[in-house]
Write a protein that holds these residues in place. Structure first.
Motif, PDB file in Angstrom:
ATOM      1  N   HIS A 139       0.841  -1.200   0.000  1.00 20.36           N
ATOM      2  CA  HIS A 139       0.000   0.000   0.000  1.00 20.36           C
ATOM      3  C   HIS A 139       0.882   1.257   0.000  1.00 20.36           C
ATOM      4  CE1 HIS A 139      -3.537  -2.375   0.606  1.00 20.36           C
ATOM      5  NE2 HIS A 139      -3.139  -2.830   1.783  1.00 20.36           N
ATOM      6  N   PRO A 140       0.740   2.154  -0.975  1.00 21.01           N
ATOM      7  CA  PRO A 140       1.550   3.382  -1.010  1.00 21.01           C
ATOM      8  C   PRO A 140       0.969   4.470  -0.119  1.00 21.01           C
ATOM      9  CG  PRO A 140       0.170   3.308  -2.944  1.00 21.01           C
ATOM     10  CD  PRO A 140      -0.118   2.038  -2.181  1.00 21.01           C
ATOM     11  N   VAL A 141       0.802   4.144   1.159  1.00 25.64           N
ATOM     12  CA  VAL A 141       0.176   5.069   2.111  1.00 25.64           C
ATOM     13  C   VAL A 141       1.191   5.643   3.097  1.00 25.64           C
ATOM     14  CG1 VAL A 141      -2.109   4.008   1.934  1.00 25.64           C
ATOM     15  CG2 VAL A 141      -0.457   3.108   3.598  1.00 25.64           C
ATOM     16  N   GLY A 142       2.463   5.306   2.912  1.00 23.32           N
ATOM     17  CA  GLY A 142       3.494   5.823   3.798  1.00 23.32           C
ATOM     18  C   GLY A 142       3.797   7.276   3.511  1.00 23.32           C
ATOM     19  N   ALA A 143       4.139   8.018   4.560  1.00 19.47           N
ATOM     20  CA  ALA A 143       4.448   9.442   4.421  1.00 19.47           C
ATOM     21  C   ALA A 143       5.588   9.801   5.357  1.00 19.47           C
ATOM     22  CB  ALA A 143       3.216  10.289   4.731  1.00 19.47           C
ATOM     23  N   LEU A 144       6.182  10.958   5.116  1.00 19.82           N
ATOM     24  CA  LEU A 144       7.265  11.465   5.950  1.00 19.82           C
ATOM     25  C   LEU A 144       6.749  12.664   6.731  1.00 19.82           C
ATOM     26  CD1 LEU A 144      10.312  10.913   6.509  1.00 19.82           C
ATOM     27  CD2 LEU A 144      10.801  12.769   4.904  1.00 19.82           C
ATOM     28  N   TYR A 145       6.957  12.622   8.053  1.00 21.61           N
ATOM     29  CA  TYR A 145       6.456  13.661   8.946  1.00 21.61           C
ATOM     30  C   TYR A 145       7.605  14.331   9.678  1.00 21.61           C
ATOM     31  CZ  TYR A 145       1.932  11.356   8.311  1.00 21.61           C
ATOM     32  OH  TYR A 145       0.794  10.812   7.772  1.00 21.61           O
ATOM     33  N   ARG A 146       7.380  15.577  10.075  1.00 22.86           N
ATOM     34  CA  ARG A 146       8.364  16.361  10.821  1.00 22.86           C
ATOM     35  C   ARG A 146       7.761  16.801  12.147  1.00 22.86           C
ATOM     36  NH1 ARG A 146       9.121  21.130   7.564  1.00 22.86           N
ATOM     37  NH2 ARG A 146       7.475  22.057   8.814  1.00 22.86           N
ATOM     38  N   LEU A 147       8.462  16.524  13.223  1.00 21.73           N
ATOM     39  CA  LEU A 147       8.054  17.006  14.539  1.00 21.73           C
ATOM     40  C   LEU A 147       8.785  18.307  14.801  1.00 21.73           C
ATOM     41  CD1 LEU A 147       6.490  16.499  17.212  1.00 21.73           C
ATOM     42  CD2 LEU A 147       8.564  15.377  18.065  1.00 21.73           C
ATOM     43  N   ASP A 148       8.058  19.403  14.782  1.00 25.10           N
ATOM     44  CA  ASP A 148       8.668  20.714  14.983  1.00 25.10           C
ATOM     45  C   ASP A 148       8.810  21.019  16.463  1.00 25.10           C
ATOM     46  OD1 ASP A 148       9.011  21.527  12.287  1.00 25.10           O
ATOM     47  OD2 ASP A 148       6.854  21.843  12.166  1.00 25.10           O
ATOM     48  N   ARG A 149       9.734  21.876  16.761  1.00 28.02           N
ATOM     49  CA  ARG A 149       9.962  22.267  18.150  1.00 28.02           C
ATOM     50  C   ARG A 149       8.786  23.061  18.712  1.00 28.02           C
ATOM     51  NH1 ARG A 149      15.903  24.028  16.267  1.00 28.02           N
ATOM     52  NH2 ARG A 149      14.612  24.593  14.507  1.00 28.02           N
ATOM     53  N   ASP A 150       8.067  23.757  17.820  1.00 32.80           N
ATOM     54  CA  ASP A 150       6.924  24.550  18.269  1.00 32.80           C
ATOM     55  C   ASP A 150       5.616  23.858  17.924  1.00 32.80           C
ATOM     56  OD1 ASP A 150       7.185  24.774  15.579  1.00 32.80           O
ATOM     57  OD2 ASP A 150       6.833  26.938  15.475  1.00 32.80           O
ATOM     58  N   ALA A 151       5.629  22.496  17.961  1.00 31.50           N
ATOM     59  CA  ALA A 151       4.424  21.739  17.612  1.00 31.50           C
ATOM     60  C   ALA A 151       3.261  22.132  18.513  1.00 31.50           C
ATOM     61  CB  ALA A 151       4.705  20.243  17.746  1.00 31.50           C
ATOM     62  N   ASN A 152       2.082  22.280  17.897  1.00 33.36           N
ATOM     63  CA  ASN A 152       0.883  22.583  18.674  1.00 33.36           C
ATOM     64  C   ASN A 152      -0.006  21.354  18.701  1.00 33.36           C
ATOM     65  OD1 ASN A 152      -0.297  22.521  16.091  1.00 33.36           O
ATOM     66  ND2 ASN A 152      -0.008  24.743  15.842  1.00 33.36           N
ATOM     67  N   ASP A 153      -1.275  21.527  18.981  1.00 35.74           N
ATOM     68  CA  ASP A 153      -2.182  20.393  19.119  1.00 35.74           C
ATOM     69  C   ASP A 153      -2.604  19.802  17.783  1.00 35.74           C
ATOM     70  OD1 ASP A 153      -2.090  20.622  21.863  1.00 35.74           O
ATOM     71  OD2 ASP A 153      -3.839  21.940  21.969  1.00 35.74           O
ATOM     72  N   ALA A 154      -2.348  20.470  16.683  1.00 38.97           N
ATOM     73  CA  ALA A 154      -2.750  19.967  15.370  1.00 38.97           C
ATOM     74  C   ALA A 154      -1.867  18.781  14.971  1.00 38.97           C
ATOM     75  CB  ALA A 154      -2.647  21.070  14.327  1.00 38.97           C
ATOM     76  N   PRO A 155      -2.445  17.725  14.373  1.00 46.07           N
ATOM     77  CA  PRO A 155      -1.634  16.588  13.932  1.00 46.07           C
ATOM     78  C   PRO A 155      -0.619  17.025  12.885  1.00 46.07           C
ATOM     79  CG  PRO A 155      -3.990  16.063  13.889  1.00 46.07           C
ATOM     80  CD  PRO A 155      -3.876  17.537  14.102  1.00 46.07           C
ATOM     81  N   PRO A 156       0.576  16.465  12.905  1.00 42.56           N
ATOM     82  CA  PRO A 156       1.566  16.809  11.883  1.00 42.56           C
ATOM     83  C   PRO A 156       1.054  16.468  10.490  1.00 42.56           C
ATOM     84  CG  PRO A 156       2.578  15.591  13.682  1.00 42.56           C
ATOM     85  CD  PRO A 156       1.108  15.508  13.887  1.00 42.56           C
ATOM     86  N   ARG A 157       1.375  17.321   9.514  1.00 47.05           N
ATOM     87  CA  ARG A 157       0.982  17.087   8.127  1.00 47.05           C
ATOM     88  C   ARG A 157       2.091  16.323   7.405  1.00 47.05           C
ATOM     89  NH1 ARG A 157       1.381  20.951   5.257  1.00 47.05           N
ATOM     90  NH2 ARG A 157       2.378  22.490   6.602  1.00 47.05           N
TER      91      ARG A 157
END
Length: 296
Positions: free
Chosen positions: A127-145
């Motif tokens: 399944h080509p459903v894999g993605a690359l995510y970044r955890l930012d230092r100023d992450a808020n409550d929104a899920p990472p895009r």
């Protein structure tokens, strides 16, 4: 240049992954993904410590005296306990495309941002459903895009010594490509995707990776029992052997960062030809690595 692989930990990990050298402790940490374990090997005495998590641990990065990790449902902060358990606190939840997914390969960029890819647990389904995510230092409550998507098994994440080139692979048998990206160190944005190495031209599927002080890219050739070194222009420089078929990821460590540590998988079935599968190995390739950035 030849380098004989030395077994340092015969632990028979189901899927050993994400080795990280901690210089202050002169110790190597890594994970066993399906067994939900964080492990530590001490260079001073060879002793191994283990801690159990609540979800599958896929990738880790140091954060002070603690860890950040990519697990099943997203990014977590981890703290080990004396009783062999792990306290985990969710930092950011990933909205996976499928139910049965987890994070996979990951690490920090040179500026301390934590990156990790996602994949479906049923790798064979492709399944080509894999993605690359970044955890930012100023992450808020929104899920990472998703910063990049369309992968089956994103792997081989690494950064050049100056941080301006990002490497990423897809280790699924139907893909087996490694790409390079221009990387904006200010914004943490990869652009200009281009083919770096077509691993269909070389033995092994591209798995976890590391970059040395010369800017060369080391990639585990899963299924081939090899660790390949590619120059920054994508030329194969050398290949080092390990006594198992499925090396998973490599990391530089040791007192002068001149040891290449390699984790591996212990598959099911007849292992008479590779009894050390699932172990952790040390190679001495004659080049030095770079200190792994911590999450800041």
């Amino acid at each position: 240049m030849a380098s004989e692989a030395e077994l340092i930990a015969d632990l028979r990990c189901a899927t050993g992954e994400s080795p990280v050298w901690v210089a202050a402790e002169q110790a190597l940490y890594w994970v066993d993904i399906p067994n939900r374990e964080l492990l530590r090997w001490s260079a001073a005495d060879g002793q191994v410590s283990r801690w159990q998590g609540e979800q599958m641990l896929a990738c880790i990065a140091r954060h002070g005296d603690c860890w950040v990790a990519g697990m099943e449902s997203g990014f977590f902060a981890l703290q080990t306990r004396p009783d062999g358990r792990i306290d985990s606190r969710a930092l950011a939840t990933i909205e996976h495309q499928l139910v049965d997914m987890r994070m996979n390969d990951g690490r920090c960029d040179r500026q301390g941002r934590f990156w990790a890819g996602s994949m479906a647990l049923d790798m064979a389904a492709g399944h080509p459903v894999g993605a690359l995510y970044r955890l930012d230092r100023d992450a808020n409550d929104a899920p990472p895009r998703p910063q990049l998507d369309g992968f089956i098994v994103p792997n081989g994440l690494a950064f050049s010594p100056d941080g301006r080139t990002m490497y990423l692979s897809d280790s699924h048998p139907s893909v087996q490509k490694i790409w390079a990206f221009d990387y904006d160190t200010d914004s943490g944005t990869p652009t200009g995707r281009r083919l770096f190495v077509d691993m269909l031209d070389h033995p092994g599927r591209p798995d976890g990776a590391a970059v040395d002080a010369d800017g060369c890219y080391w990639i585990c050739g899963n299924d081939a029992g090899l660790i390949h070194r590619f120059t920054p222009d994508g030329r194969l420089d050398r290949s080092l052997a390990v006594p198992v078929k499925k090396p998973t990821m490599c990391a530089f460590g040791g007192s002068r960062l001149e040891t290449l540590f390699v984790t591996s998988i212990r598959p099911g079935g007849d292992l008479s030809d590779q009894p050390l599968a699932g172990g952790v190995f040390a190679l001495h390739p004659g080049v030095a690595g770079l200190e792994e950035p911590a999450f800041s």
